[in-house]
Design an enzyme around this catalytic site. Structure first.
Site, PDB file in Angstrom:
ATOM      1  N   CYS A   1       2.390   7.226   4.085  1.00 17.76           N
ATOM      2  CA  CYS A   1       2.015   8.176   5.134  1.00 17.76           C
ATOM      3  C   CYS A   1       0.522   8.459   5.129  1.00 17.76           C
ATOM      4  O   CYS A   1      -0.104   8.555   4.085  1.00 17.76           O
ATOM      5  CB  CYS A   1       2.746   9.497   4.940  1.00 17.76           C
ATOM      6  SG  CYS A   1       4.520   9.322   4.959  1.00 17.76           S
TER       7      CYS A   1
ATOM      8  N   ARG B   1      -2.544   1.517   5.361  1.00 13.80           N
ATOM      9  CA  ARG B   1      -1.720   2.087   4.297  1.00 13.80           C
ATOM     10  C   ARG B   1      -0.243   1.718   4.473  1.00 13.80           C
ATOM     11  O   ARG B   1       0.537   1.837   3.537  1.00 13.80           O
ATOM     12  CB  ARG B   1      -1.863   3.615   4.292  1.00 13.80           C
ATOM     13  CG  ARG B   1      -3.249   4.080   3.936  1.00 13.80           C
ATOM     14  CD  ARG B   1      -3.420   5.546   4.247  1.00 13.80           C
ATOM     15  NE  ARG B   1      -2.654   6.397   3.382  1.00 13.80           N
ATOM     16  CZ  ARG B   1      -3.080   6.919   2.237  1.00 13.80           C
ATOM     17  NH1 ARG B   1      -4.295   6.648   1.829  1.00 13.80           N
ATOM     18  NH2 ARG B   1      -2.319   7.702   1.517  1.00 13.80           N
TER      19      ARG B   1
ATOM     20  N   TRP C   1       5.574   6.613   6.813  1.00  9.37           N
ATOM     21  CA  TRP C   1       6.241   5.503   6.111  1.00  9.37           C
ATOM     22  C   TRP C   1       7.557   6.085   5.606  1.00  9.37           C
ATOM     23  O   TRP C   1       7.570   6.936   4.717  1.00  9.37           O
ATOM     24  CB  TRP C   1       5.349   5.043   4.967  1.00  9.37           C
ATOM     25  CG  TRP C   1       5.814   3.791   4.270  1.00  9.37           C
ATOM     26  CD1 TRP C   1       5.588   2.508   4.660  1.00  9.37           C
ATOM     27  CD2 TRP C   1       6.559   3.717   3.055  1.00  9.37           C
ATOM     28  NE1 TRP C   1       6.150   1.644   3.754  1.00  9.37           N
ATOM     29  CE2 TRP C   1       6.752   2.348   2.763  1.00  9.37           C
ATOM     30  CE3 TRP C   1       7.089   4.665   2.179  1.00  9.37           C
ATOM     31  CZ2 TRP C   1       7.445   1.907   1.649  1.00  9.37           C
ATOM     32  CZ3 TRP C   1       7.785   4.222   1.063  1.00  9.37           C
ATOM     33  CH2 TRP C   1       7.948   2.857   0.807  1.00  9.37           C
TER      34      TRP C   1
ATOM     35  N   ASN D   1       2.577  14.288   3.572  1.00  8.17           N
ATOM     36  CA  ASN D   1       2.681  13.037   2.819  1.00  8.17           C
ATOM     37  C   ASN D   1       3.207  13.409   1.440  1.00  8.17           C
ATOM     38  O   ASN D   1       2.705  14.334   0.820  1.00  8.17           O
ATOM     39  CB  ASN D   1       1.281  12.390   2.708  1.00  8.17           C
ATOM     40  CG  ASN D   1       1.270  11.175   1.795  1.00  8.17           C
ATOM     41  OD1 ASN D   1       2.313  10.622   1.472  1.00  8.17           O
ATOM     42  ND2 ASN D   1       0.089  10.760   1.371  1.00  8.17           N
ATOM     43  N   GLY D   2       4.225  12.707   0.974  1.00  6.85           N
ATOM     44  CA  GLY D   2       4.801  13.023  -0.333  1.00  6.85           C
ATOM     45  C   GLY D   2       6.315  13.144  -0.196  1.00  6.85           C
ATOM     46  O   GLY D   2       6.896  12.726   0.812  1.00  6.85           O
TER      47      GLY D   2
ATOM     48  N   GLU E   1       2.019 -13.442 -10.027  1.00  9.39           N
ATOM     49  CA  GLU E   1       1.185 -12.941  -8.929  1.00  9.39           C
ATOM     50  C   GLU E   1       1.325 -13.851  -7.701  1.00  9.39           C
ATOM     51  O   GLU E   1       1.421 -13.367  -6.565  1.00  9.39           O
ATOM     52  CB  GLU E   1      -0.273 -12.852  -9.413  1.00  9.39           C
ATOM     53  CG  GLU E   1      -1.292 -12.434  -8.367  1.00  9.39           C
ATOM     54  CD  GLU E   1      -1.022 -11.082  -7.729  1.00  9.39           C
ATOM     55  OE1 GLU E   1      -0.158 -10.341  -8.188  1.00  9.39           O
ATOM     56  OE2 GLU E   1      -1.667 -10.784  -6.711  1.00  9.39           O
TER      57      GLU E   1
ATOM     58  N   LYS F   1       2.711 -12.590  -4.088  1.00 10.12           N
ATOM     59  CA  LYS F   1       1.959 -12.761  -2.839  1.00 10.12           C
ATOM     60  C   LYS F   1       2.840 -13.434  -1.790  1.00 10.12           C
ATOM     61  O   LYS F   1       2.894 -13.006  -0.643  1.00 10.12           O
ATOM     62  CB  LYS F   1       0.706 -13.631  -3.047  1.00 10.12           C
ATOM     63  CG  LYS F   1      -0.445 -13.019  -3.782  1.00 10.12           C
ATOM     64  CD  LYS F   1      -1.208 -11.982  -3.010  1.00 10.12           C
ATOM     65  CE  LYS F   1      -0.661 -10.623  -3.271  1.00 10.12           C
ATOM     66  NZ  LYS F   1      -1.194  -9.884  -4.407  1.00 10.12           N
TER      67      LYS F   1
ATOM     68  N   GLU G   1       5.691 -11.070  -0.546  1.00 13.96           N
ATOM     69  CA  GLU G   1       5.344  -9.875   0.225  1.00 13.96           C
ATOM     70  C   GLU G   1       4.803 -10.174   1.612  1.00 13.96           C
ATOM     71  O   GLU G   1       5.010  -9.383   2.521  1.00 13.96           O
ATOM     72  CB  GLU G   1       4.422  -8.928  -0.562  1.00 13.96           C
ATOM     73  CG  GLU G   1       2.970  -9.313  -0.672  1.00 13.96           C
ATOM     74  CD  GLU G   1       2.139  -8.226  -1.364  1.00 13.96           C
ATOM     75  OE1 GLU G   1       1.231  -8.589  -2.115  1.00 13.96           O
ATOM     76  OE2 GLU G   1       2.368  -7.024  -1.148  1.00 13.96           O
TER      77      GLU G   1
ATOM     78  N   HIS H   1      16.995 -22.398 -19.325  1.00 17.95           N
ATOM     79  CA  HIS H   1      17.914 -21.327 -19.744  1.00 17.95           C
ATOM     80  C   HIS H   1      18.553 -20.631 -18.541  1.00 17.95           C
ATOM     81  O   HIS H   1      19.084 -19.537 -18.676  1.00 17.95           O
ATOM     82  CB  HIS H   1      17.175 -20.324 -20.632  1.00 17.95           C
ATOM     83  CG  HIS H   1      16.628 -20.945 -21.875  1.00 17.95           C
ATOM     84  ND1 HIS H   1      17.435 -21.384 -22.902  1.00 17.95           N
ATOM     85  CD2 HIS H   1      15.359 -21.255 -22.240  1.00 17.95           C
ATOM     86  CE1 HIS H   1      16.688 -21.923 -23.854  1.00 17.95           C
ATOM     87  NE2 HIS H   1      15.424 -21.858 -23.467  1.00 17.95           N
TER      88      HIS H   1
ATOM     89  N   LYS I   1       0.048   0.176   1.558  1.00 15.83           N
ATOM     90  CA  LYS I   1      -1.110  -0.172   0.729  1.00 15.83           C
ATOM     91  C   LYS I   1      -1.263   0.807  -0.420  1.00 15.83           C
ATOM     92  O   LYS I   1      -1.619   0.438  -1.531  1.00 15.83           O
ATOM     93  CB  LYS I   1      -2.369  -0.161   1.604  1.00 15.83           C
ATOM     94  CG  LYS I   1      -3.636  -0.565   0.882  1.00 15.83           C
ATOM     95  CD  LYS I   1      -3.597  -2.028   0.537  1.00 15.83           C
ATOM     96  CE  LYS I   1      -4.792  -2.487  -0.277  1.00 15.83           C
ATOM     97  NZ  LYS I   1      -4.530  -3.780  -0.924  1.00 15.83           N
TER      98      LYS I   1
HETATM   99  C1  AGP Z   1      -0.038  -6.181  -4.171  1.00 17.90           C
HETATM  100  O1  AGP Z   1      -0.195  -7.251  -3.317  1.00 17.90           O
HETATM  101  C2  AGP Z   1       0.866  -5.157  -3.742  1.00 17.90           C
HETATM  102  N1  AGP Z   1       0.636  -4.741  -2.420  1.00 17.90           N
HETATM  103  C3  AGP Z   1       1.239  -4.068  -4.734  1.00 17.90           C
HETATM  104  O2  AGP Z   1       1.998  -4.697  -5.715  1.00 17.90           O
HETATM  105  C4  AGP Z   1       0.128  -3.241  -5.420  1.00 17.90           C
HETATM  106  O3  AGP Z   1      -0.599  -4.029  -6.296  1.00 17.90           O
HETATM  107  C5  AGP Z   1       0.791  -2.056  -6.148  1.00 17.90           C
HETATM  108  O4  AGP Z   1       1.402  -1.231  -5.212  1.00 17.90           O
HETATM  109  C6  AGP Z   1      -0.171  -1.257  -6.994  1.00 17.90           C
HETATM  110  O5  AGP Z   1      -1.177  -0.693  -6.216  1.00 17.90           O
HETATM  111  P1  AGP Z   1      -2.487  -0.120  -6.856  1.00 17.90           P
HETATM  112  O6  AGP Z   1      -3.225  -1.246  -7.470  1.00 17.90           O
HETATM  113  O7  AGP Z   1      -3.239   0.511  -5.704  1.00 17.90           O
HETATM  114  O8  AGP Z   1      -2.078   0.889  -7.876  1.00 17.90           O
END
Ligand code: AGP
Length: 610
Positions: free
Chosen positions: A2, A27, A75, A100-101, A483, A487, A490, A506, A605
């Protein structure tokens, strides 16, 4: 997650609110709305289930005029992403509120309020707050007092913006656990979830602290702390430009951010090394004396930042010979752990606002660690204000939800940390100078890797119609594979998993067939031969292999094996470099699939709720 914007000004505030929402889009959100008090003291509201551009269109058709207003991108957490659940929420045409929260005791408050005759129009946890403010206003005509009364009833996290039609030039803001900043204008004030939202109207910001409540009128700002005492909070002047969120000709922010990594890494190294040595003071004034005492390191982070921590653990144990444990922040904060004497706690976060990472740091501060360090990309974020030591990655704002340059600059910061600790654990001056040289060569090397973009774009075509992919790595390259998988999933919505290559037989080998592309990172290190055997296992089952390999590793492209050869590089720097092609692969697959790359579905974000 949010986003909040609010304003009290002489001018019509709607354009400021709408532009602010646009700038908070990164965000992540699913609905948007704004409420403005017009000159006849009436609350007017527009909400949409969708994007800020749709809100703008609706606003264009019937503009809201007035000098006091609040706006929000939602959100969804409690209740579906629909119009009724979109903020602002209004009670009896009198009070409007954005939040927000998460209000954890919303069910109990809702039951009580229904019994008192309040009607609910949404499924949100937020609506109880607006009713509570309205109810408090029945005993006091003062909005500030009503907010004080309200927040005493709330459990959970909130950033709030509240307006009331009886006091048309007043905005009350409150913060507990969710970020909120005040923009200081000339004869006008603003609030927002972060500074980006307000850069077109001011460069001067006050960062509220947890428990703060701000009473804002056009020409006066009074901030109260959690004990309702008036407090002074300093004004910071932002060096960011309003056009910082420009795509600079790139199709997506993510691509711009991938390509800005040479510069971001170079910026993150400025002043951090001197004459072949790491400048420990860049972590804070007391850093040197703290690093001398470090006997162990505990790292907590989420998502991509967690992967950076996993890589750093390999470096710490190999280079500094210091034991290191890495934890997912959302797990660490709820488990009992044993703290070895003289352990440094390190939290890593791009945004500095991730609720779980912040809570982990807050817990660590009470748990007897030697000290706490935040590695973060946002100065003045909650995390940097909480930690005793701070290392700022100078990656510049990262707008794409998928973290790219934040990750590689976190790794740079972590490597500097490792060397700074290792100096007190037997690392020689020559070894330190050699590591510094390797770090300084990174921007050029990343640039070379970016030149593979066309090859990787071609490779990406093979992935676009697949539903699953497997990523393999060994040692410090397992987190690189993790990682790469994160990527891909997501932004392209392809299910991708990473495995330690030795674990293949395994279990996951059962999944391998010609419909499951297998990506492997194969630097030329002591694990290469082991990895090659694992890859044979894949090939023998008809799996198609995509290898990112060192030129010297003697693996060649053949039927079913596509090898992209990378220049030889020191094994410690390689995790940073091998990440680049994986970022490009995910990006181009998502482009082919036509996905919403910068704002992938369901993701935010800045994850400010747990
Ligand atoms: C990364 O591509 C993601 N969007 C997500 O995993 C992100 O790294 C995670 O939410 C942590 O965010 P931060 O680094 O702002 O704490």
């Amino acid at each position: 997650m949010c986003g909040i914007v609010g304003a009290v000004a002489q001018r019509d505030v709607s354009p400021v609110l709408l532009e602010g929402l646009k700038r908070l889009e990164y965000r992540g959100y699913d609905s948007a709305g704004l409420a403005v008090l017009n000159h006849d003291k009436q609350l007017q509201r527009i909400r949409v289930q969708g994007k800020v551009n749709e809100l703008k269109q609706e606003h264009q058709a019937s503009p809201l005029k007035g000098g006091t207003g609040i706006a929000h991108t939602r959100w969804a957490t409690h209740g579906k992403p629909n119009l009724n659940n979109a903020h602002p929420h209004i009670c009896r045409d009198t009070v409007a509120l954005v939040h927000n929260g998460i209000i954890e005791n919303h069910e109990q408050l809702r039951t009580e309020q229904i019994a008192s005759g309040f009607e609910f129009t949404s499924e949100t946890d937020t609506e109880v707050v607006v009713h509570a403010v309205y109810e408090a206003l029945q005993s006091t005509p003062d909005l500030l007092q009503a907010v004080f009364t309200t927040i005493k009833q709330l459990k959970g996290a909130y950033a709030l913006g509240v307006i009331n039609n009886a006091e048309p030039d007043r905005l009350i803001a409150a913060r507990e656990g969710s970020p909120l900043v005040i923009g200081v204008g000339i004869g006008e004030y603003f609030i927002a979830s972060d500074v980006f939202a307000l850069l077109p109207v001011t460069q001067r910001f006050i960062f509220l602290e947890d428990g703060d409540v701000a009473d804002i009128t056009r020409d006066k700002l009074t901030i109260y702390d959690s004990n309702q005492n008036i407090v002074e909070r300093s004004i910071s002047v932002s060096e960011l430009n309003a056009d910082v969120a420009d795509k600079a000709g790139y199709r997506h922010y993510m691509l711009k951010e991938i390509f800005s990594q040479p510069n971001a890494i170079a910026e993150s190294l400025v002043n951090r090394t001197n004459d072949g040595q790491v400048v420990s003071n860049e972590f804070g004034q007391d850093a040197e004396s703290i690093f001398q005492q470090v006997k162990a390191v505990k790292i907590a982070a989420c998502g991509t930042s967690y992967h950076a921590g996993l890589i750093a653990a390999h470096w710490l144990e190999e280079i500094a010979q210091v034991p290191c444990q890495v934890e997912i922040a959302s797990e660490y904060r709820y488990r009992k752990s044993v703290i070895v004497d003289n352990t440094l706690f390190v939290s890593i976060s791009q945004s500095g606002e991730t609720a779980d990472t912040l809570a982990a740091l807050q817990l660590a501060k009470k748990s007897g660690f030697l000290s706490t360090l935040a590695i973060c990309n946002v100065a003045e974020s909650s995390l940097t204000r909480e930690a005793e030591l701070v290392f700022l990655t100078h990656a510049g704002p990262e707008i794409g939800v998928a973290s790219t340059k934040a990750f590689t600059t976190q790794l740079v910061g972590l490597f500097l940390l490792v060397v700074a600790i290792a100096k007190h654990n037997g690392l020689s001056n020559e070894e330190e100078a050699s590591f510094v040289k390797q770090l300084e060569s990174l921007p050029g090397r990343v640039n070379q890797l970016l030149q593979f973009k066309d090859d990787i774009e071609t490779m990406a075509k093979d992935f676009a119609d697949k539903h699953h992919a497997l990523f393999l790595g060994r040692g410090s390259f397992l987190p690189v594979a993790m990682e790469g998988a994160l990527k891909l999933k997501e932004i392209s919505y392809i299910h991708a998993e990473a495995y330690a290559a030795g674990e293949l037989k395994h279990g996951p080998l059962a999944l391998v067939d010609d419909d499951m592309p297998v990506v492997a990172v194969a630097p030329n290190n002591h694990l290469l031969e082991k990895l090659k055997s694992n890859l044979q296992e894949v090939q023998a089952r008809g799996g198609k292999l995509y290898l990112f390999a060192d030129k010297a590793s003697e693996v060649e492209s053949t039927e079913g094996v596509y090898v992209l050869k990378i220049n030889a590089v020191c094994d410690f720097m390689a995790p940073i470099l091998y990440t680049i092609p994986l970022q490009l692969l995910a990006y181009y697959v998502a482009v082919i699939k036509g996905a919403d790359i910068d704002q992938p579905r369901n993701l935010a974000k800045s994850v400010t709720v747990e």
